[in-house]
Design a protein around this motif. Structure first.
Motif, PDB file in Angstrom:
ATOM      1  N   THR A   1      31.798  48.687  22.712  1.00  0.00           N
ATOM      2  CA  THR A   1      31.512  47.829  21.801  1.00  0.00           C
ATOM      3  C   THR A   1      32.824  47.292  21.198  1.00  0.00           C
ATOM      4  N   GLY A   2      33.093  46.176  20.580  1.00  0.00           N
ATOM      5  CA  GLY A   2      34.360  45.718  19.820  1.00  0.00           C
ATOM      6  C   GLY A   2      35.390  45.430  20.901  1.00  0.00           C
ATOM      7  N   GLU A   3      36.417  45.679  20.574  1.00  0.00           N
ATOM      8  CA  GLU A   3      37.776  45.300  21.395  1.00  0.00           C
ATOM      9  C   GLU A   3      37.631  45.906  22.947  1.00  0.00           C
ATOM     10  N   ALA A   4      37.197  47.171  22.981  1.00  0.00           N
ATOM     11  CA  ALA A   4      36.856  47.666  24.385  1.00  0.00           C
ATOM     12  C   ALA A   4      36.063  47.128  25.487  1.00  0.00           C
ATOM     13  N   ALA A   5      34.878  46.303  24.618  1.00  0.00           N
ATOM     14  CA  ALA A   5      34.060  45.617  25.252  1.00  0.00           C
ATOM     15  C   ALA A   5      34.400  44.269  25.951  1.00  0.00           C
ATOM     16  N   ARG A   6      35.589  43.775  24.986  1.00  0.00           N
ATOM     17  CA  ARG A   6      35.786  42.173  25.303  1.00  0.00           C
ATOM     18  C   ARG A   6      36.580  41.982  26.557  1.00  0.00           C
ATOM     19  N   ILE A   7      35.937  40.877  27.278  1.00  0.00           N
ATOM     20  CA  ILE A   7      36.683  40.390  28.512  1.00  0.00           C
ATOM     21  C   ILE A   7      36.965  38.978  28.119  1.00  0.00           C
ATOM     22  N   ASP A   8      38.318  38.705  28.126  1.00  0.00           N
ATOM     23  CA  ASP A   8      38.827  37.633  27.470  1.00  0.00           C
ATOM     24  C   ASP A   8      38.309  36.363  28.357  1.00  0.00           C
ATOM     25  N   LYS A   9      38.482  36.750  29.901  1.00  0.00           N
ATOM     26  CA  LYS A   9      38.059  35.365  30.810  1.00  0.00           C
ATOM     27  C   LYS A   9      36.568  35.225  30.770  1.00  0.00           C
ATOM     28  N   LEU A  10      35.794  35.866  30.337  1.00  0.00           N
ATOM     29  CA  LEU A  10      34.315  35.829  30.450  1.00  0.00           C
ATOM     30  C   LEU A  10      33.738  35.659  28.948  1.00  0.00           C
ATOM     31  N   GLN A  11      33.765  34.500  28.430  1.00  0.00           N
ATOM     32  CA  GLN A  11      33.204  34.547  27.073  1.00  0.00           C
ATOM     33  C   GLN A  11      31.991  33.670  27.057  1.00  0.00           C
ATOM     34  N   ASN A  12      31.510  33.448  28.265  1.00  0.00           N
ATOM     35  CA  ASN A  12      30.448  32.635  28.137  1.00  0.00           C
ATOM     36  C   ASN A  12      29.016  33.318  28.965  1.00  0.00           C
ATOM     37  N   CYS A  13      27.792  32.619  29.087  1.00  0.00           N
ATOM     38  CA  CYS A  13      26.866  33.223  29.888  1.00  0.00           C
ATOM     39  C   CYS A  13      26.607  32.686  31.190  1.00  0.00           C
ATOM     40  N   SER A  14      27.465  31.931  31.764  1.00  0.00           N
ATOM     41  CA  SER A  14      27.313  31.492  33.171  1.00  0.00           C
ATOM     42  C   SER A  14      28.077  32.333  34.275  1.00  0.00           C
ATOM     43  N   ILE A  15      27.638  33.640  34.240  1.00  0.00           N
ATOM     44  CA  ILE A  15      28.326  34.680  35.064  1.00  0.00           C
ATOM     45  C   ILE A  15      27.774  35.202  36.207  1.00  0.00           C
ATOM     46  N   ARG A  16      28.207  35.091  37.252  1.00  0.00           N
ATOM     47  CA  ARG A  16      27.391  35.761  38.647  1.00  0.00           C
ATOM     48  C   ARG A  16      28.206  36.609  39.123  1.00  0.00           C
ATOM     49  N   SER A  17      27.483  37.582  39.844  1.00  0.00           N
ATOM     50  CA  SER A  17      28.429  38.523  40.601  1.00  0.00           C
ATOM     51  C   SER A  17      27.954  38.453  42.267  1.00  0.00           C
ATOM     52  N   PRO A  18      28.332  37.631  42.774  1.00  0.00           N
ATOM     53  CA  PRO A  18      27.977  37.273  44.185  1.00  0.00           C
ATOM     54  C   PRO A  18      28.254  38.238  45.122  1.00  0.00           C
ATOM     55  N   VAL A  19      29.439  39.113  44.804  1.00  0.00           N
ATOM     56  CA  VAL A  19      29.928  40.226  45.811  1.00  0.00           C
ATOM     57  C   VAL A  19      30.270  41.368  44.770  1.00  0.00           C
ATOM     58  N   THR A  20      30.158  42.615  45.498  1.00  0.00           N
ATOM     59  CA  THR A  20      30.684  43.689  44.782  1.00  0.00           C
ATOM     60  C   THR A  20      31.918  43.573  44.302  1.00  0.00           C
ATOM     61  N   SER A  21      32.073  43.988  42.697  1.00  0.00           N
ATOM     62  CA  SER A  21      33.392  44.040  42.207  1.00  0.00           C
ATOM     63  C   SER A  21      34.028  42.779  42.157  1.00  0.00           C
ATOM     64  N   THR A  22      33.278  41.601  41.993  1.00  0.00           N
ATOM     65  CA  THR A  22      33.598  40.091  41.926  1.00  0.00           C
ATOM     66  C   THR A  22      32.655  39.492  41.193  1.00  0.00           C
ATOM     67  N   VAL A  23      33.344  38.661  40.142  1.00  0.00           N
ATOM     68  CA  VAL A  23      32.479  37.807  39.199  1.00  0.00           C
ATOM     69  C   VAL A  23      32.922  36.343  39.294  1.00  0.00           C
ATOM     70  N   LEU A  24      32.044  35.410  39.173  1.00  0.00           N
ATOM     71  CA  LEU A  24      32.221  34.192  39.243  1.00  0.00           C
ATOM     72  C   LEU A  24      31.655  33.340  37.988  1.00  0.00           C
ATOM     73  N   ASP A  25      32.668  32.734  37.165  1.00  0.00           N
ATOM     74  CA  ASP A  25      32.447  32.114  36.185  1.00  0.00           C
ATOM     75  C   ASP A  25      32.031  30.524  36.403  1.00  0.00           C
ATOM     76  N   CYS A  26      30.867  30.326  36.322  1.00  0.00           N
ATOM     77  CA  CYS A  26      30.393  29.099  37.017  1.00  0.00           C
ATOM     78  C   CYS A  26      30.672  27.548  36.174  1.00  0.00           C
ATOM     79  N   HIS A  27      30.996  28.086  34.902  1.00  0.00           N
ATOM     80  CA  HIS A  27      31.350  27.028  33.954  1.00  0.00           C
ATOM     81  C   HIS A  27      32.700  26.693  34.206  1.00  0.00           C
ATOM     82  N   VAL A  28      33.648  27.731  34.238  1.00  0.00           N
ATOM     83  CA  VAL A  28      34.965  27.354  34.186  1.00  0.00           C
ATOM     84  C   VAL A  28      35.302  27.070  35.715  1.00  0.00           C
ATOM     85  N   GLY A  29      34.616  27.704  36.747  1.00  0.00           N
ATOM     86  CA  GLY A  29      34.931  27.572  38.094  1.00  0.00           C
ATOM     87  C   GLY A  29      36.166  28.426  38.557  1.00  0.00           C
ATOM     88  N   SER A  30      35.953  29.784  38.215  1.00  0.00           N
ATOM     89  CA  SER A  30      36.882  30.662  38.676  1.00  0.00           C
ATOM     90  C   SER A  30      36.221  31.963  39.021  1.00  0.00           C
TER      91      SER A  30
END
Length: 845
Positions: free
Chosen positions: A364-393
């Protein structure tokens, strides 16, 4: 921030400059069109498909290649469309697109009731040529090309999946031929098709492994199924698993069949949030969460199908805002599954060992924060990869080494320390500097970890990580923890475990993931915990052999045991040819070599029973590696501790007291010994000598003797001999030497007492010699009278009688000190006279 993200793709960085150079970026400048540029799909070969609106409100489709870092314009529609899904085949000759032609309001206002709302098209793009309609329906459809195995030659045949909102999936076979420098679809009529799945309510595409997971609802439960697509154009249903998940949704939910951000946002709170993750070790997890009606509480479940149970977590949130979406995002880190709620928590669950919660990190707190993922439009299409659909990254995701180490160092609870320690050992096993930091942390926290022994966990977990990648199924036979259970709790989190039915697999001669999953399921059927090697028999056998009399230690069995130990030590010598910093491996240690050899023998028997398909030579090598690695890990701990406290080999000089640093090392060695005793684990030869040497230098005499009497310190020939020879005979040193000599085992005492030339020691040896001779006389039960020995002077009759008796016993062939010729009746006589003269205060000549 524990999770480290590296942007592999970013629309603003990788696409917008390319669009601007071609004059297509002007339409993206207004705020009302800020979402016009978006990611639509990620293909297996690392190509990202995106769409944008042109200056004339045209709809464009582009492709970005992660390998070449190049963009390519694929197609343009001369109207404003909402693209739902898009896919390009491996040869980039065909483009499949599904889109919505009109909104419902446009359809009513323009009297377009007879026009289908959704279209699915197949377009020839090498070069752009014919367009074929696959579907024209009022229900939403999505498209996805299958990809051949990597390295396969270019094919003229492509296969396309079409997923309908009417809850079915079908496969189209498309044949492409060359005509006048064009690649065109060969079939003039309808394309051949085959039904893949029916009546599904949820589906997920695994693009890397070309698998389709889908759920068919039943009355009160659901059935998870999987279809595997093969390079030879066949597909089979390979898995079926019953899940205790009641699905009340009437609309189809799709995962990784394109990324329609607008639709995903509309339905985020309406649909079952569910994803399937696999790991390369044969792990299969179903992760799902439902929007909770209870304020400030999140509930999610992980079905560990490869283990036969599920865990349901309820998390009480620290703070919430009414507008905040309470949807957990699930991400795949291969060895871990991550449950992430932005601004609240990050939960890493160990896929391989989910039985004990202490192996899962809850942050929780600072250790749980992921600056680049602050919304719920997150997908994990491949192992160890995450896609932020809202930002397009799209980001490559990994556990941050520095953040993990910092979290380990700052943790206050045992649950956090243990989970972080195991996570660190898993990720740091090839990085000596970081492993050194972990050892330093262990040396500083030996007294703060109350519910587990960090040295035991370090050794067992490190061995597991080093050895298991070598051979299939070895992970089911070697221990991964020293703990049998865990009663620790995570504040604010409750967990319930339920037994679930095992999946049913249907495959033939399949390698890779399905073979490993099947192996995992078989181990569950045969009660996996009982397959792990344990030391109960080893401890009992070692104790029995240690207590045997010396004359019985020459059996063929024992010779084999010690031959095993020699192989381990010689094997270890080939790893480290440099001069050792710590003075270990420089002497023989009977007890430790006995334990080494026994461990080799018993571990070999254990593996031979369960790894029947592995050859004897391979198993011999695994066992030698395991025991040698064990000794190497102890030496590694000692080496880092030695370096940190800047010690050197002068610890064997007994002429001065030990320093504060030496006392710290002595304390750590005592904890290593305690850990080794707890696991019945051998220690490197020379460990007890070094430990005793530090104890003599650092401890007051009464404490030293207390440690010896209670088995914390072990008297070794090397250390005792050096102590007797090097220390002078001051009153203090005499007291130390005599206390040590009195505690020596009989066999060891006979070897080392000769190195102390002192009346006290001579008197002790003489008494012991007389006692042994008389005991031998009693055992022989001699009845004949002892003749007078007139050759012996008669000045002191009691002594004469004693020496007569002893000489007679010697003449019968009894000599307890055969290897010490100077210890005989003459020695006893001289010692007795010296002692008597000393007591009388006279001078002996």
């Amino acid at each position: 921030m524990l999770l480290h993200l590296v942007a592999e793709f970013d629309l603003q960085r990788d696409v917008v400059p390319w669009l601007a150079a071609r004059g297509w970026a002007a339409a993206l400048d207004t705020s009302e069109n800020s979402s016009a540029l978006c990611v639509i799909n990620v293909e297996r070969n690392g190509k990202i498909i995106y769409t944008w609106k042109g200056n004339q409100r045209n709809t464009h489709i582009g492709l970005y290649d992660l390998q070449t870092k190049q963009n390519e314009h694929l197609y343009m529609f001369e109207k404003d469309l909402r693209i739902i899904s898009c896919s390009v085949n491996n040869e980039r000759t065909l483009l499949a697109v599904s889109f919505c032609q009109y909104t419902e309001e446009e359809r009513v206002s323009q009297l377009l009731q007879s026009v289908s709302k959704y279209l699915a098209l197949l377009i020839e793009i090498h070069p752009i040529n014919n367009v074929r309609v696959l579907k024209a329906v009022d229900s939403c459809v999505r498209v996805q090309f299958l990809y051949p195995a990597e390295g396969r030659n270019t094919s003229t045949e492509s296969r396309l999946l079409l997923v309908s909102e009417d809850k079915y999936i079908e496969q189209f076979d498309v044949h492409v031929v060359a005509e006048d420098d064009k690649m065109v679809i060969q079939n003039s009529g309808q394309l051949p098709r085959a039904r893949v799945a029916d009546d599904l309510i949820w589906a997920q595409w695994d693009m890397m492994e070309q698998r389709l997971f889908y759920i068919v609802p039943k009355e009160s439960t659901s059935t998870l199924k999987c279809v595997q697509f093969y390079p030879d154009e066949n597909f089979n249903s390979v898995l079926e698993s019953h899940l205790d998940i009641s699905v009340n949704d009437t609309q189809l939910k799709l995962v990784n069949f394109g990324y329609d951000y607008c639709q995903d946002q509309d339905v985020a709170s309406k649909y079952l949030n569910l994803q399937v993750f696999t790991s390369k070790e044969g792990g299969l997890c179903v992760c799902y969460s439902l929007a909770s009606d209870i304020p400030d509480e999140i509930m999610y479940s992980i079905y560990f199908l490869h283990k036969g149970y599920s865990k349901t977590f309820k998390v009480s949130l620290e703070r919430t805002e009414s507008h905040q979406l309470k949807e957990v995002a699930f991400m795949n880190l291969d060895y871990y599954v991550a449950a992430y709620l932005p601004g609240q928590f990050l939960h890493l669950l160990n896929i391989q060992h989910p039985d004990l919660l202490c192996y899962s990190l809850f942050l929780t707190g600072e250790a749980a924060r992921i600056d680049k993922l602050q919304n719920c439009s997150i997908r994990s299409p491949v192992t160890s990869t995450v896609l932020d659909c809202h930002v397009g990254s799209m980001y490559a995701m990994s556990i941050s080494d520095s953040a993990l180490l910092q979290f380990l160092q700052n943790s206050k609870r045992d649950s956090e320390r243990l989970a972080a320690l195991h996570c660190a050992l898993l990720h740091f096993r090839h990085m000596e500097d970081l492993e050194m930091q972990v050892i330093w942390w262990i040396s500083e926290n030996l007294s703060t970890c109350h519910s587990f022994d960090p040295i035991q966990e370090f050794i067992i977990a490190s061995l597991y990580c080093r050895m298991c990648p070598e051979t299939l199924n070895l992970d089911k036979l070697l221990p991964y923890t020293s703990l049998l259970d865990w009663i620790g709790i995570i504040p604010g989190v409750t967990c319930a475990t339920d037994i679930i039915s095992l999946p049913v697999l249907e495959f033939q001669n399949s390698k890779g993931f399905w073979e490993k999953l099947n192996s995992n399921l078989e181990s569950v059927k045969y009660a996996e915990p009982h397959l792990h090697y344990h030391n109960n028999v080893l401890r009992r056998e070692w104790r029995n052999l240690s207590e045997e009399r010396e004359e019985r230690r020459t059996t063929a069995y024992l010779r084999t045991i010690f031959e095993n130990a020699k192989k381990v030590l010689s094997h270890l010598d080939t790893w480290d040819s440099e001069e050792r910093l710590v003075p270990l491996f420089q002497e023989e240690d009977y007890q430790q070599q006995l334990l080494m050899g026994l461990m080799v023998a018993q571990l070999k028997d254990h593996l031979m029973r369960h790894l029947r398909y592995v050859g004897k030579k391979k198993i011999d090598q695994i066992v030698l590696d395991y025991v040698a690695n064990l000794l190497d890990l102890v030496h590694r701990i000692m080496k880092e501790v030695w370096r940190r406290y800047q010690l050197h080999s002068c610890v064997f000089c007994f002429d001065e007291r030990g320093s504060t640093e030496e006392f710290a090392v002595f304390h750590i060695m005592s904890r290593i010994l305690e850990a080794a005793n707890g696991m019945c684990m051998p220690l490197p030869p020379g460990f007890h000598t070094l430990h005793l040497g530090l104890g003599v230098r650092c401890l007051p005499l009464h404490t030293l003797l207390h440690y010896i009497d209670n088995g914390v310190l072990h008297l070794t020939e090397t250390c005792v001999r050096k102590l007797l020879k090097d220390l002078d005979d001051t009153e203090k040193n005499e007291k130390l030497k005599f206390s040590i000599v009195m505690r020596l085992p009989e066999a060891l005492g006979r070897k080392v007492r000769q190195f102390w030339d002192h009346p006290i020691n001579a008197n002790f040896i003489a008494r012991k010699y007389v006692k042994l001779l008389l005991e031998k006389l009693g055992n022989r039960q001699c009845s004949r009278p002892i003749p007078e020995r007139h050759s012996v002077p008669v000045e002191f009759l009691p002594l004469n009688y004693l020496t007569n008796t002893l000489a007679e016993i010697e003449n019968q062939g009894v000599h307890p000190y055969e290897k010490q010729d100077h210890v005989n009746v003459r020695f006893v006589e001289e010692t007795a006279l010296k002692h008597t003269v000393t007591l009388l205060g006279l001078k002996y000549s």
